[in-house]
Design an enzyme around this catalytic site. Structure first.
Site, short mmCIF file in Angstrom:
data_model
loop_
_atom_site.label_atom_id
_atom_site.label_comp_id
_atom_site.label_asym_id
_atom_site.label_seq_id
_atom_site.Cartn_x
_atom_site.Cartn_y
_atom_site.Cartn_z
N GLY A 6 -1.74 1.63 0.82
CA GLY A 6 -1.72 2.15 -0.55
C GLY A 6 -2.97 2.98 -0.74
N HIS A 7 -2.84 4.29 -0.61
CA HIS A 7 -4.01 5.16 -0.70
C HIS A 7 -4.04 5.84 -2.07
CE1 HIS A 7 -4.24 5.36 3.97
NE2 HIS A 7 -4.59 4.21 3.47
N THR A 39 -19.40 6.98 -6.22
CA THR A 39 -19.94 6.35 -7.43
C THR A 39 -18.92 6.36 -8.58
OG1 THR A 39 -20.95 8.46 -8.04
CG2 THR A 39 -22.36 6.90 -6.88
N GLY A 63 -11.16 2.08 0.00
CA GLY A 63 -11.26 3.33 -0.78
C GLY A 63 -11.11 4.54 0.13
N LYS A 64 -10.34 4.37 1.19
CA LYS A 64 -10.16 5.48 2.16
C LYS A 64 -9.48 6.68 1.53
CE LYS A 64 -7.88 2.78 4.96
NZ LYS A 64 -8.14 1.48 4.35
N THR A 67 -2.50 -7.02 10.58
CA THR A 67 -1.27 -6.24 10.50
C THR A 67 -0.80 -6.00 11.92
OG1 THR A 67 -0.18 -4.34 9.46
CG2 THR A 67 -2.39 -3.95 10.39
N ASP A 95 -8.32 -1.49 1.89
CA ASP A 95 -8.69 -1.26 0.48
C ASP A 95 -10.16 -0.89 0.32
OD1 ASP A 95 -6.05 -2.04 -0.23
OD2 ASP A 95 -6.68 -4.12 -0.01
N LYS A 133 -17.48 2.49 -4.06
CA LYS A 133 -17.52 1.55 -5.19
C LYS A 133 -18.87 0.90 -5.40
CE LYS A 133 -13.32 -0.08 -6.40
NZ LYS A 133 -11.99 -0.71 -6.39
N GLN A 186 -4.94 0.57 6.37
CA GLN A 186 -5.42 -0.81 6.47
C GLN A 186 -6.90 -0.80 6.89
OE1 GLN A 186 -2.09 -0.32 8.29
NE2 GLN A 186 -1.46 -0.47 6.18
P1 IMP Z 1 1.68 -6.39 6.83
O1 IMP Z 1 0.91 -5.22 7.30
O2 IMP Z 1 2.55 -6.12 5.63
O3 IMP Z 1 2.43 -7.10 7.93
O4 IMP Z 1 0.62 -7.50 6.30
C1 IMP Z 1 -0.28 -8.15 7.17
C2 IMP Z 1 -1.62 -8.35 6.50
O5 IMP Z 1 -2.25 -7.10 6.33
C3 IMP Z 1 -1.55 -8.99 5.12
O6 IMP Z 1 -2.69 -9.80 4.94
C4 IMP Z 1 -1.62 -7.79 4.19
O7 IMP Z 1 -2.12 -8.13 2.92
C5 IMP Z 1 -2.57 -6.90 4.94
N1 IMP Z 1 -2.39 -5.48 4.65
C6 IMP Z 1 -1.41 -4.66 5.07
N2 IMP Z 1 -1.59 -3.41 4.61
C7 IMP Z 1 -2.72 -3.43 3.88
C8 IMP Z 1 -3.44 -2.44 3.17
O8 IMP Z 1 -3.10 -1.26 3.13
N3 IMP Z 1 -4.57 -2.86 2.54
C9 IMP Z 1 -5.00 -4.14 2.62
N4 IMP Z 1 -4.37 -5.09 3.28
C10 IMP Z 1 -3.23 -4.76 3.90
#
Ligand code: IMP
Length: 426
Positions: free
Chosen positions: A41-42, A414, A16-17, A239, A14, A331, A224
């Site tokens: 989630g991009h 910004t 901001g990629k 992850t 997260d 940000k 991630q």
């Molecule tokens: P998983 O990837 O769903 O197995 O989750 C494992 C950990 O990675 C958890 O703490 C999730 O919240 C975190 N995580 C997985 N994908 C993202 C992402 O795109 N952004 C932020 N955290 C993530």
């Protein structure tokens, strides 16, 4: 010859990629995803529209760009179809521009079921996964009984593999009334999906090598963050993929010389979703303020993100493990109103000062941040497009970070919109 760049998150995701990839995609011919799946989630804001992509490379929004999903990605057919429909509804034509490796493993409905059951079983030790079945799909891959894209085109083999899954996962599936446990239905759905994805399946490694030879520029889009890397992150609160530069090579089948530059995306403060150590976490009004001002809620799950000050110790670790050349800071404007901004410059543990992340999780859980406090700039940075247009104290903040990490700053964001960006190199 175009420049091949990696864009990687330097924190816990997260960062901001999405926006950075979107901007840099303009200078690339190809955008490739190498790991992760629909857990990402991009978010990209472009042309007055907001796009949230989970699986398909963010570059797809830009007309004419080719997008590749590599073997290191775990591909969820349902999420993929949903995203294709979303793009179509937004008027984005993906035909002839989106390609998938036959060696990518699939995330199937039962993986999501297993994710939920396992998270529940962990009780107070739960990881806070996104419940997208990511971990269980990578488990099957590594255990060598995963189902891959290539299997979709050989119905007998696909059926045999699903039958094997039925036996392997009997304790989750047998007697379950959950539709995610219905392997006959999954088989039928997959045969339909096979025909949709068939024209997109190519040898990604070979195609990227050819494009590289032809002078095309490739952007490798990370998902991630590096602190969530399965090997080098805060295991087990991680992850299940290599989110770091090394993942580019194995997740797409490219050699190290096909990377010219590694750009680390650094949010001006830190956030984390899910459980696990977070030394600079603020559980006070300041943390709440960052969450509100930064709109820190998960793009995939909607969960409120944990918020805290910038952690230079974690960043030293991720700059090193990725070989980061330059950072893109995002940000910055979220910190505009603060009287003081803090930067964690070291950890303290049992009276000792640590400059690097301790590899033992128990130790990382106990460290106390040592802060350097800088005066806040107390003025609106939103939309500033020149580095020397930033308030002096904001520049001081950024320069302090870059000097400590020994990297340059290539970009400062910004605001959410494309144009709310300082391209430092220009
Ligand atoms: P998983 O990837 O769903 O197995 O989750 C494992 C950990 O990675 C958890 O703490 C999730 O919240 C975190 N995580 C997985 N994908 C993202 C992402 O795109 N952004 C932020 N955290 C993530």
């Amino acid at each position: 010859m175009g420049k091949n760049r990696v864009v990687i998150g330097c924190q816990w995701g997260d960062e901001g990629k999405g926006k950075i990839v979107d901007l840099l995609a303009a200078e690339a011919d190809i955008i490739a995803r190498f790991q992760g799946g629909a857990n990402a989630g991009h978010t990209v804001v472009a042309g007055g529209s907001k796009y949230i992509l989970h699986l398909i490379p963010s570059g797809i929004i830009q007309p004419g760009k080719l997008c590749y999903i590599g073997n290191g990605v775990v591909l969820d057919p349902a999420a993929f179809l949903e995203e294709l429909a979303f793009l179509q509804a937004k008027g984005v034509d993906h035909r002839g521009r989106l390609f998938v490796s036959p060696a990518a493993n699939l995330v199937l409905p039962y993986h999501k079921l297993v994710d939920v059951v396992e998270e529940r079983a962990r009780g107070t030790e739960s990881l806070g996964t996104t419940m997208r079945g990511i971990g269980p799909a990578y488990v099957d891959k590594v255990a060598r009984h995963g189902i891959r894209v290539a299997d979709l085109f050989v119905p007998d083999r696909l059926k045999a593999r699903l039958d094997y899954q039925r036996r392997l996962k009997a304790k989750y599936l047998e007697g379950s009334t959950d539709e995610r446990a219905d392997l006959d239905r999954i088989y039928r759905d997959l045969l339909e999906f096979a025909e949709i994805i068939r024209p997109m399946v190519v040898d990604v490694s070979y195609e990227l090598m050819r494009a590289h030879r032809d002078g095309k520029a490739i952007l490798y889009e990370g998902a991630q963050g590096s602190m969530l890397d399965i090997d080098l992150g805060t295991y087990p609160f991680a992850t299940s993929s290599n989110t770091t530069t090394g993942g580019v090579l194995t997740g797409l089948g490219v050699g190290p010389r096909m990377i010219d530059e590694v750009i680390g995306v650094v949010k001006a403060y830190t956030t984390r979703v899910g459980a696990g150590p977070f030394p600079t976490e603020l559980v006070d009004a300041a943390g709440e303020r960052i969450r509100t001002l930064g709109d820190e809620y998960g793009a995939t799950t909607g969960r409120p993100r944990r918020c805290g000050w910038l952690d230079l110790v974690a960043l030293r670790h991720t700059v090193r493990i990725n070989g980061v050349d330059a950072i893109a800071v995002t940000k910055l404007d979220v910190l505009d109103e603060f009287d003081e901004v803090k930067i964690c410059v070291a950890y303290e543990l049992g009276g000792a000062r640590l400059e690097q992340v301790p590899l033992d999780l128990a130790a990382l859980n106990q460290v106390k941040p040592v802060y350097r406090s800088l005066p806040g700039w107390k003025s609106d940075c939103t939309g500033i497009t020149r580095f020397d247009g930033l308030p002096g104290l904001a520049r001081e903040y950024l320069n302090f970070i870059a000097a400590d990490l020994g990297v340059s700053i290539c970009l400062v964001s910004t605001g959410a919109k494309r144009e709310e960006t300082i391209m430092v190199r220009n």
